[in-house]
Design an enzyme around this catalytic site. Structure first.
Site, short mmCIF file in Angstrom:
data_model
loop_
_atom_site.label_atom_id
_atom_site.label_comp_id
_atom_site.label_asym_id
_atom_site.label_seq_id
_atom_site.Cartn_x
_atom_site.Cartn_y
_atom_site.Cartn_z
N ARG A 225 29.54 47.69 47.93
CA ARG A 225 31.20 47.47 48.01
C ARG A 225 31.74 48.57 48.69
NH1 ARG A 225 34.45 48.51 42.63
NH2 ARG A 225 33.23 50.08 41.60
N GLU B 260 41.95 32.13 44.31
CA GLU B 260 40.94 31.98 45.37
C GLU B 260 40.82 30.91 46.28
OE1 GLU B 260 40.16 34.34 41.81
OE2 GLU B 260 40.76 32.37 41.95
#
Length: 310
Positions: free
Chosen positions: A8, A56
């Site tokens: 990440r 989302e």
């Protein structure tokens, strides 16, 4: 010892680099930019970053709209929420019209650790594989994460990229070649093939050293692209070694193991074993402890190989 960097982290750093090269790149996040590392892009290019809040489905719908207007979009949240909560939006609004959205999901697998079973995603690769035209990518380290993200942003169409929370060893060098859709053989061996993806590539390399001490030479292949799967390298390995063990930080149902098994079943059946999450949920704990408990460390790969060869 190799440096340890979370994939990440490489994702966030590479976004900043790509933002300088491509003014058409837009980044969205669902109120997790500190964790997903998209905050780096926000700081560098605030006019091209949008925090969509804890929403989302709305984020991926917005990403679809931006892509339909000509933008290249990287939209990020945790893998659980991207693949689970927003699946229908990704399928119908991004996959069906084949839009240029990169679903960049972080905090995948058991190594989310203390976040526990509700956040540990073992289903995401399986779900994303089912969407027609979706490219599914699972980098193994920081170098492969950067290289594969660059290629994903440059290509046309939807992609799912899987990144992890925990820092993992860097196994690739900056000048190594990686290509979406092509597996990377990173160790020679004629007795068995270990096909690994994501952070289990490093565990496979450790396992290979342990196997060599037992007189077993294992071929190691990094299957960083789950879809399209490199069928040619799978068939070649099946013919040349006669046995394949797959290793993934994902459920053995619907992931790399079953993808590889599908190829061998159609072309050249061989003995197989699958290392991964064995149809269970996880629990809170430290990443290494959880990987050990749920059978995703090098010793589990070694045991699977030895059982298969016997």
């Amino acid at each position: 010892m190799a440096d340890k960097i979370a994939t990440r982290q490489a994702y966030g750093e590479t976004l900043v680099k790509l933002g300088a090269e491509n003014e058409n790149l837009v980044v969205l996040d669902a109120d997790l930019s500190g964790s997903t590392k998209t905050g780096m892009f926000k700081k560098a290019y605030p006019d091209r970053f949008f925090n969509m809040g804890i929403s989302e489905q709305d984020m991926y719908g917005t990403a679809a709209g931006l892509a339909a207007s000509g933008k290249v979009v990287c939209a990020s949240t945790f893998a659980m929420f991207a693949s689970g909560r927003a699946f229908e939006i990704i399928r119908n609004s991004i996959g069906y019209p084949h839009l240029n959205v990169k679903v960049c999901a972080t905090h995948a697998g058991i190594t989310v650790g203390p976040d526990g079973a509700s956040h540990q995603t073992f289903e995401d690769l399986a779900l994303m594989r089912t969407i027609p035209g979706m490219t599914v990518i699972n980098p193994s380290d920081a170098v492969s994460a950067a290289k594969l993200l660059e290629q994903a942003v440059a290509m046309q169409g939807p992609c799912y990229l899987r990144f992890g929370r925990a820092a993992v060893p860097v196994t690739y060098k900056e000048d190594d070649t990686l290509q979406i859709g092509k597996g990377n053989q990173i160790r020679e061996g004629g007795d068995v093939t270990i096909m690994a993806t994501g952070i289990l590539v490093n565990e496979a390399l450790i396992a290979a050293e342990e196997l060599a001490a037992k007189g077993v030479e294992a071929r190691i292949i990094d299957m960083h692209t789950i879809k399209p799967l490199d069928e040619e390298i799978v068939i070649k390995a099946a013919k040349e070694t006669g046995a394949i063990v797959t290793a993934e930080e994902h459920s053995v149902i619907g992931g790399l193991g079953e993808a590889v098994a599908g190829v061998t079943a159609r072309n050249f059946p061989v003995k197989m074993a699958m290392v991964g999450q064995q149809d269970t949920f996880g629990e809170s704990g430290e990443p290494d402890e959880l990987m050990e408990k749920y059978g995703m460390k090098a010793d589990s790969i070694v045991k699977a190989v030895m059982r298969l060869l016997k």
